[in-house]
Design an enzyme around this catalytic site. Structure first.
Site, PDB file in Angstrom:
ATOM      1  N   TRP A   1      16.939  24.798  11.831  1.00 37.26           N
ATOM      2  CA  TRP A   1      16.890  25.541  13.091  1.00 37.26           C
ATOM      3  C   TRP A   1      17.592  24.666  14.113  1.00 37.26           C
ATOM      4  CZ3 TRP A   1      14.942  25.344  18.105  1.00 37.26           C
ATOM      5  CH2 TRP A   1      14.760  26.564  18.752  1.00 37.26           C
TER       6      TRP A   1
ATOM      7  N   ASN B   1      12.929  17.316   9.733  1.00 37.19           N
ATOM      8  CA  ASN B   1      12.319  18.303  10.618  1.00 37.19           C
ATOM      9  C   ASN B   1      11.831  17.541  11.839  1.00 37.19           C
ATOM     10  OD1 ASN B   1      10.908  20.361  11.882  1.00 37.19           O
ATOM     11  ND2 ASN B   1       9.166  20.271  10.495  1.00 37.19           N
ATOM     12  N   GLY B   2      12.334  17.890  13.018  1.00 41.04           N
ATOM     13  CA  GLY B   2      11.933  17.207  14.238  1.00 41.04           C
ATOM     14  C   GLY B   2      13.133  16.853  15.084  1.00 41.04           C
TER      15      GLY B   2
ATOM     16  N   GLU C   1       9.965  39.589  21.380  1.00 37.28           N
ATOM     17  CA  GLU C   1      10.347  38.605  20.376  1.00 37.28           C
ATOM     18  C   GLU C   1      10.869  39.225  19.087  1.00 37.28           C
ATOM     19  OE1 GLU C   1       7.223  35.894  19.303  1.00 37.28           O
ATOM     20  OE2 GLU C   1       5.732  37.459  19.113  1.00 37.28           O
TER      21      GLU C   1
ATOM     22  N   HIS D   1       3.147  43.627  44.794  1.00 37.57           N
ATOM     23  CA  HIS D   1       3.782  42.410  45.288  1.00 37.57           C
ATOM     24  C   HIS D   1       5.103  42.143  44.575  1.00 37.57           C
ATOM     25  CE1 HIS D   1       0.182  41.387  47.580  1.00 37.57           C
ATOM     26  NE2 HIS D   1      -0.508  41.769  46.510  1.00 37.57           N
TER      27      HIS D   1
ATOM     28  N   ARG E   1       9.668  29.995   8.915  1.00 36.98           N
ATOM     29  CA  ARG E   1       9.621  28.979   9.960  1.00 36.98           C
ATOM     30  C   ARG E   1      10.782  29.110  10.935  1.00 36.98           C
ATOM     31  NH1 ARG E   1       6.223  24.660   8.752  1.00 36.98           N
ATOM     32  NH2 ARG E   1       7.497  23.244   9.987  1.00 36.98           N
TER      33      ARG E   1
ATOM     34  N   LYS F   1       8.512  30.049  13.473  1.00 34.03           N
ATOM     35  CA  LYS F   1       7.061  30.250  13.371  1.00 34.03           C
ATOM     36  C   LYS F   1       6.301  29.046  13.895  1.00 34.03           C
ATOM     37  CE  LYS F   1       3.309  32.371  11.979  1.00 34.03           C
ATOM     38  NZ  LYS F   1       2.837  33.564  12.692  1.00 34.03           N
TER      39      LYS F   1
ATOM     40  N   CYS G   1      12.698  24.404  11.196  1.00 29.13           N
ATOM     41  CA  CYS G   1      13.181  23.623  10.055  1.00 29.13           C
ATOM     42  C   CYS G   1      12.132  23.591   8.945  1.00 29.13           C
ATOM     43  CB  CYS G   1      13.549  22.203  10.443  1.00 29.13           C
ATOM     44  SG  CYS G   1      14.933  22.056  11.578  1.00 29.13           S
TER      45      CYS G   1
ATOM     46  N   LYS H   1       5.219  40.530  22.047  1.00 28.87           N
ATOM     47  CA  LYS H   1       5.524  41.052  20.713  1.00 28.87           C
ATOM     48  C   LYS H   1       6.785  41.916  20.754  1.00 28.87           C
ATOM     49  CE  LYS H   1       3.590  38.889  18.550  1.00 28.87           C
ATOM     50  NZ  LYS H   1       2.882  37.995  19.367  1.00 28.87           N
TER      51      LYS H   1
ATOM     52  N   GLU I   1       0.553  39.699  25.828  1.00 30.62           N
ATOM     53  CA  GLU I   1       0.787  39.600  24.390  1.00 30.62           C
ATOM     54  C   GLU I   1       1.569  40.797  23.862  1.00 30.62           C
ATOM     55  OE1 GLU I   1       0.699  38.194  20.417  1.00 30.62           O
ATOM     56  OE2 GLU I   1       0.586  37.259  22.407  1.00 30.62           O
TER      57      GLU I   1
END
Length: 710
Positions: free
Chosen positions: A125, A152-153, A588, A604, A33, A705, A2, A585, A581
Site C-alpha cells: 500500500w 510493513n510500516g 468509503e 448553522h 488489508r 483494513k 501492506c 460507509k 457511520e
C-alpha cells in the site's frame, strides 16, 4: 496496510509450483488489508553447464492486483535477467540482477523440487513512491539480490540512512523508505567481513540493522548469503509465526511440544510468517505472536527467538551476540470457514448478514438474567478486577479512529447516564497532535477492530506514560492493544475481511453498552433501566434479523441514488454516531461524497445545501430527540428537501405526512441499542450502491483494513 507473508518448507519436498501457490494464496488472504502492487521472491537454480549449479533469489514484482503478479510468473516470458559472471578468489559466482522486478527470458521450471526452500511475498500500500514495479517489494540490496526485505510500516529516518549509504557508494532505484533496509544489511555484512568477523550470523546482521532504524515496521529478511534461512522482526506493526510439523507421510499434522519444536530435531515441518492469522489458519492453528523487539530466526528447521537490545551494538569491533528468549505457541481460535465468502458474493455482504450471529457471540457468557430474586447483570471478566478503579475515575476518555471512534460516540450517552462519570471523545491522531492532557485519575478506553491501528497505539503509549488506567476494546486476540492495555474486552465479532467495518462496529457498540452496565452496576437508582437494557440485548439479534429483511428495499433505494454525487445524513443524540457511520460507509465503498451531520447544527451552515435535488437521510427513530427530529424534517421539507426518513415501525405518518418523502421503517429497541439497528440499512445501502456502480466493495480505492502507519 501492506501484507507480508513467508513460507519455509524444511525436509519436505515441495515443487516450485506448490511453493508459488502457497505464496500467492497467502497474499490473497491478505488482500483485504489494502494494496496497489505485489511481489514475491523465490530461489532459482541457474545452470551454465553440467558442473555449475548455483541458487540465487529471483524477484517478481507487479503493479496492480495479485492476479497480475501470478500472470507475470506463469504466463509472461521472463525478461531482463542480467547474468554477470565474476571471479572471486579463483571461483566463479553468478549474480542475477532483476530490473524492476522482472526476470529473464528463460523457462521457470515449475516441477523442480526443493527439500528446503524459503520464499517471501508482499502486498504494498503505497506510502513513499507511486505504485510501480520498482517501488514494490521485495526491495533488494542491489546486484545479485544479496539481501531482500519485505516491509510493513514506515521508516521515519530513511532519508538520513539513504544519504549515508549513498556516500558509501550505494545507488537507489526506488522511491521507497524500505530500500534502505536491504542496502543497510549489505553494508553491515560487508563491513563485518572486512573487519575479519568471518562468523557473522544472519541474526547479527539484522540486529545491527534494527539498531539504526526508527519508525514502525514488521520485516522479513532473505539473503543469498544465508540460503534457506529467514529472519523476521517487528516494532509496532503486526507479525506472527505459524508452525506445522509433519508426520513421516507428510500428510497430516503431528502433535508436538513447544520445547521439542524449538530445537533442531530434523523433522519435516512447514513454517509461515504473516501479517495476520488469515493467511496462516488454512495451514496450521499453532502460532506465535511476535512481540516488539523480537527477532525470529528460521534455520535448519529450528526457530530461534532473540531479543533486540538497542544498547548492545558492536563489542571490540565485532557484532554482539544476542540472548535468546523462550516463548510458548498458542492455538488460533478461528476456522477456515470464517475467512471464506460461503454463499455470498462479497465479504461485506456476508459480514452484514452475519450480524445476528456475531452479536450473539459478543454477548455469550456475559449477560446474566438471574433468578426470581436476583437482578440481571453483566459479567466482563477482563474488567472485573479494575471496575472499582474505573468508577473512581475523574473522567473516561474514549480514543479511536474512524468506525471505532463512531462506535464509542454511540455508546457515550449511556455510559455517562449509568456511570455518572464525564466521558470525552478523542480522535487518536488529534490527541497526539495536541498532546492533550491525560491524567493518572483518567480511564482511557482504546477502541480498535484490529488492535494494531498506528495512531491508536501511539495514543496508548502516551496514556501509559501519563499513568492513566488503559482499557482495550478490540476484535483481535493477541493484538498490540490487547497486550499493552491494563485490562479490556474482546468483542468476539469473528474475522472481518471487508475493508469497510460492519459487524465489528455493531459488536463494539454492544460491548461498550455492556461496559456501561458493568460500571453502573453499583447504583441502585438505575436498576430498572439496566434490566431493560439487558432484556433488549438478549432480544437484539432477533431485531437485527428483522431489519436485514430490508435488503431488497435498500437495493431499490440504491438504484434511485446510483447517479447522485452527494448524500447528507442527519442524526442527533444516540444517532449522531449513526449519521457519521452511515455517511462513512457510503463514502468509503461507493465513492460517493457523503456527510454525517449533527441535526442540531443544521441551521448553522448545512441548510444552505438543501434543494430539491440533494438526497438527505434523516434518522428519526423514537427516543428523547424524536420531536426535535420531527422539526428538522419539517424545516427540510419546507425547503423542498429530497428526504429519506428512517423511523420506528408505525411512525411513518408521524414523520412524513402526505407521502412527501421516502420512509425506511426499522424495529424499535432500547434507545442506547437503536444505533445497532439503525446503521444496518445504511450498511446495506452503501453495499448496493457500490455493487451497482461497479466498484470493488471489499477493497475500496486507496483504503486499507488495518491502518498500521500514521
Amino acid at each position: 496496510m501492506c501484507g507480508i507473508f513467508a513460507y519455509l518448507n524444511y525436509c519436505v519436498n515441495r515443487e516450485r509450483r506448490y511453493i508459488l501457490e502457497v505464496l500467492f494464496n497467502g497474499l490473497r488472504r491478505l488482500e483485504y488489508r489494502g494494496y496497489d502492487s505485489a511481489g514475491i521472491s523465490i530461489d532459482s537454480s541457474v545452470s551454465l553447464d553440467a558442473n555449475i549449479l548455483f541458487s540465487t533469489p529471483l524477484v517478481f514484482r507487479q503493479e496492480g492486483n495479485i492476479e497480475s503478479l501470478v500472470k507475470s510468473v506463469y504466463e509472461d516470458p521472463i525478461t531482463n535477467l542480467n547474468v554477470l559472471l565474476q571471479e572471486e578468489g579463483g571461483s566463479w559466482t553468478i549474480d542475477c540482477f532483476l530490473k524492476h522486478g522482472e526476470v529473464a527470458e528463460t523457462d521457470l521450471n515449475l516441477e523442480e523440487s526443493f527439500s528446503i526452500h524459503a520464499g517471501i511475498a508482499h502486498t504494498r500500500w503505497a506510502t513513499h513512491g507511486e505504485p510501480s514495479p520498482r517501488n514494490s517489494h521485495p526491495q533488494t540490496s542491489g546486484l545479485g539480490n544479496e539481501f531482500l526485505v519485505v516491509h510493513n510500516g514506515v521508516i521515519t529516518n530513511y532519508e538520513v540512512l539513504k544519504e549515508t549509504l549513498v556516500r558509501h557508494g550505494f545507488t537507489f532505484e526506488s522511491e521507497t523508505d524500505t530500500e534502505v533496509i536491504p542496502k543497510l544489511a549489505k553494508f553491515v555484512f560487508d563491513k563485518a567481513n572486512e573487519e575479519g568477523d568471518q562468523t557473522v550470523t544472519f541474526s547479527q546482521v539484522v540486529l545491527e540493522v534494527m539498531r539504526h532504524l526508527e519508525g514502525a515496521y514488521a520485516l522479513i529478511f532473505k539473503s543469498r548469503h544465508y540460503p534457506n534461512e529467514l529472519i523476521a522482526c517487528k516494532r509496532g506493526s503486526p507479525l506472527l509465526l505459524g508452525v506445522k510439523e509433519l508426520t513421516e507421510d507428510f500428510s497430516v499434522e503431528a502433535s508436538f511440544h513447544d520445547a521439542k519444536f524449538l530445537s533442531k530435531d530434523g523433522k519435516p515441518k512447514e513454517l509461515f510468517l504473516s501479517s495476520d492469522a488469515n493467511a496462516v489458519v488454512e495451514h496450521t492453528k499453532q502460532v506465535l505472536v511476535i512481540e516488539d523487539g523480537e527477532v525470529v530466526h528460521l534455520k535448519d528447521g529450528c526457530v530461534s527467538i532473540l531479543k533486540f537490545d538497542n544498547s548492545k551494538g558492536k563489542h571490540d569491533g565485532a557484532l554482539s551476540r544476542p540472548s535468546s528468549v523462550q516463548r510458548a505457541l498458542s492455538i488460533l481460535e478461528m476456522e477456515v470457514e470464517q475467512i471464506n465468502k460461503g454463499s455470498y458474493e462479497h465479504y461485506m455482504q456476508k459480514e452484514i448478514h452475519e450480524q445476528p450471529e456475531s452479536l450473539t457471540t459478543t454477548m455469550r457468557g456475559r449477560l446474566i438474567r438471574g433468578g426470581s430474586s436476583k437482578s440481571k447483570t453483566v459479567l466482563l471478566g477482563g474488567l472485573k478486577a479494575h471496575l472499582k478503579t474505573i468508577r473512581r475515575s475523574r473522567r473516561i476518555v474514549f480514543i479511536g479512529c474512524g468506525t471505532s471512534y463512531n462506535a464509542a460516540l454511540a455508546a457515550r450517552p449511556i455510559l455517562e447516564e449509568l456511570s455518572g462519570i464525564p466521558v470525552t471523545m478523542e480522535v487518536a491522531s488529534d490527541l497526539l497532535d495536541r498532546q492533550g492532557p491525560i491524567y493518572r485519575e483518567d480511564t482511557a478506553v482504546f477502541v480498535s477492530q484490529s488492535g494494531e491501528t498506528a495512531d491508536t497505539l501511539l495514543a496508548l503509549e502516551y496514556a501509559l506514560e501519563n499513568d492513566a488506567l488503559c482499557v482495550g476494546i478490540t476484535n483481535t486476540v493477541g493484538s498490540a492493544i490487547a497486550r499493552n492495555t491494563h485490562c479490556g474486552v474482546h468483542i468476539n465479532a469473528g474475522c472481518e475481511i471487508g475493508v469497510a467495518s460492519t459487524k465489528a462496529y455493531t459488536s463494539q457498540i454492544v460491548v461498550m453498552a455492556m461496559l456501561a452496565l458493568a460500571i453502573g452496576d453499583d447504583t441502585s437508582s438505575s436498576v430498572g433501566r439496566r434490566e431493560s437494557i439487558i432484556d433488549g440485548l438478549f432480544d437484539l439479534p432477533n431485531k437485527v434479523r428483522e431489519v436485514l429483511r430490508l435488503d431488497q428495499e435498500m437495493k431499490d433505494l440504491a438504484k434511485l441514488l446510483i447517479a447522485e454525487q452527494s448524500l447528507l445524513v442527519f442524526g442527533r443524540g444516540y444517532n449522531y454516531a449513526t449519521a457519521l457511520e452511515g455517511a462513512l460507509k457510503v463514502k468509503e465503498v461507493s465513492l460517493m461524497h457523503s456527510e454525517g451531520i449533527l441535526a442540531g447544527e443544521m441551521k448553522h451552515g448545512p441548510l444552505a445545501l438543501v434543494d430539491e435535488n440533494l438526497p438527505i437521510v434523516v434518522i428519526a427513530t423514537r427516543d428523547a430527540c424524536f420531536s426535535k427530529q420531527q422539526s428538522v424534517i419539517q424545516q427540510l421539507h419546507a425547503r423542498k428537501g429530497r428526504l429519506i426518513v428512517m423511523c420506528s415501525k408505525g411512525d411513518s405518518a408521524a414523520v412524513c405526512s402526505g407521502g412527501s418523502c421516502r420512509v425506511i421503517e426499522v424495529p424499535q429497541v432500547e434507545d442506547c441499542l437503536q444505533p445497532v439497528i439503525n446503521v444496518i440499512p445504511l450498511q446495506l445501502l452503501a453495499y448496493h450502491l457500490t455493487v451497482l456502480r461497479g466498484y470493488n466493495v471489499d477493497q475500496p480505492r486507496n483504503l486499507a483494513k488495518s491502518v498500521t502507519t500514521q
